[in-house]
Each structure stands twice: as structure tokens, then as C-alpha cells.
Enzyme design. Sequence first.
Site, PDB file in Angstrom:
ATOM      1  N   LYS A 113       0.847  -1.187   0.000  1.00 41.69           N
ATOM      2  CA  LYS A 113       0.000   0.000   0.000  1.00 41.69           C
ATOM      3  C   LYS A 113       0.882   1.235   0.000  1.00 41.69           C
ATOM      4  CE  LYS A 113      -2.310   3.575   1.905  1.00 41.69           C
ATOM      5  NZ  LYS A 113      -1.868   4.671   2.795  1.00 41.69           N
ATOM      6  N   GLY A 120       0.873   8.794   1.304  1.00 39.09           N
ATOM      7  CA  GLY A 120       1.665   9.982   1.587  1.00 39.09           C
ATOM      8  C   GLY A 120       2.376  10.517   0.369  1.00 39.09           C
ATOM      9  N   GLY A 149      -4.058  11.151  -0.645  1.00 41.28           N
ATOM     10  CA  GLY A 149      -4.473  12.224   0.233  1.00 41.28           C
ATOM     11  C   GLY A 149      -3.966  13.591  -0.167  1.00 41.28           C
ATOM     12  N   ASP A 180      -5.704   2.087   3.554  1.00 37.39           N
ATOM     13  CA  ASP A 180      -5.156   1.032   4.409  1.00 37.39           C
ATOM     14  C   ASP A 180      -6.170  -0.100   4.577  1.00 37.39           C
ATOM     15  OD1 ASP A 180      -2.683   2.345   5.000  1.00 37.39           O
ATOM     16  OD2 ASP A 180      -3.782   3.675   6.338  1.00 37.39           O
ATOM     17  N   LYS A 211      -3.922   2.450   9.929  1.00 39.86           N
ATOM     18  CA  LYS A 211      -2.835   1.559   9.514  1.00 39.86           C
ATOM     19  C   LYS A 211      -2.674   0.402  10.491  1.00 39.86           C
ATOM     20  CE  LYS A 211       0.019   4.860   6.937  1.00 39.86           C
ATOM     21  NZ  LYS A 211      -1.045   5.844   6.772  1.00 39.86           N
TER      22      LYS A 211
END
Length: 259
Positions: free
Chosen positions: A18, A21, A52, A170, A225
Site C-alpha cells: 500500500k 503519503g 491524500g 489502508d 494503519k
Amino acid sequence: MTTSKSTQHTAPKRIVIKLGGSMLEGLNENFFANFKELQAAGNELIIVHGGGLAINKALEKNGVTSTTINGFRVTSAEAISIAQSTLVGQVNPALVHQLNKNGIAAIGLSGYDGNLLACTILDEALYGFVGEIKQVNSALLETLLANGITPVISSISCTNDGTPLNINADTVASKIALAIKAESLQLVTDTPGIKIEGQVQQVVTSSDITYWISSGDIYGGMIPKVTAALDCLAAGIPSIQIVDEQLKGTTILHQEVFA
């Protein structure tokens, strides 16, 4: 008996990676080298991503405010449209292009494609248009992996009637890892693992995480997470890592129980 053992040893291992960021702003050569090394060692890999930073920029550009609760983005009707177009129309194809350019055969997917992620609304009053995954079409992923193609999955899906839903990436990664019986789940972020009092923890247990959540040492975006990690451990996935782009960070294990 010998043939059976040999077959077991050569069976491919599956790893779900995954990406989150700033990783999605541009992966470096080390990531692609590490990725291809894992493939060369006989692993089948699936990538899941959010977006994001890109979504935040698009929301700000359109004058749409956004907040988070428990690490989940509160997604209004206006925000879901922007999130969908950003993830499916921009972030996913850019990531697929990077992989293909670096010699990794990849194909972009969202929860819409092949009914990959069957979802309902998680809690509309609290989160808005955020999805809860009820079923993963693992057969689609099996077909792609069998043909040497890396699925690259964005964290967008819909309800049965087609209402678009944003899903925590996540959570998507953990549900897919469980569905394909992955050997490992790697949550790659710009934070190199779980930090407690400023120190990255190399190896932690599920009970450590439970304590740190209650004490407030784990908070914000790290909560989804570690929650995803605990769900996967409880379901039998052997290894969960929260790592940086060098694939180094924190390994999460079950609590050892001694007689």
C-alpha cells in the site's frame, strides 16, 4: 510426496503493497529496484494506493473543506466527486505509467472494475460517502497475477446502485490481502514505521499497539494503519510491515503466548 513438497516450495508468495503519503508524488529508483527484486524472487505483488495529498490540493482548488475523524476523511457529496476524479483520473494512471516505464507490467483498477470491491456506506452520519468493503472479487486479481500483471488499485468504489464511495486505502489493502491470502502486507508511507517517543520501533506486537492506542501514543492517520494490521494478523496473515520507500520500518507480530 517429493513432488508435493516441491510444488509447495515453488508456489508464489503474495505481497500487498500500500502506497501513501508523499510516495505518490514520485517514486525513486530504489523502490522500483526493490519491487523487481521481489518479483524476481517469485513473489506476486499487488499495489493499493490512496492519494491524500492530491485530493487535498483538488479540494482546496475547488473551495471544498475536508476534515478527518479517526483517520478517515469525512467525504461530502461534493468531496466524493473530487476524490473520485482525482484518484481514478490522475493518481492511478500516473502511478501505472511510472511502473510500466520502469519495466513492471501494471494495470490500473478501482473498486468499480470487474466488481472488484463490493461496498456499503460505512456511517453516512459520521463520515459521509465513505465505503465499507463487504466482498473482494479475488478471481479478477488471480487472473491478472497468473498472467504476470501487477494490479494497481485506487481506493474508490461504489454501492450496488452506483453511488461513489471513498475508502480508506489502508483498509482496502488489508481486505485485499485477506482475500488473496497474502503472505505479507506492506504499508509504505513517508513515516518509517511506528514512532514512540520519537523512536522508530523495529518489532512490535499486537498488544503493544493496543496499549499505545489507548495511551494516545498512536493517533491520527496511524490508527487505520495499525487497525488494518491487527485485522490481518488476526485473520492469519503472517507479517505486516509499516515501512518507508526503502521498505524498512516496523514489523508487527502477534503477541507471543508462553505456557
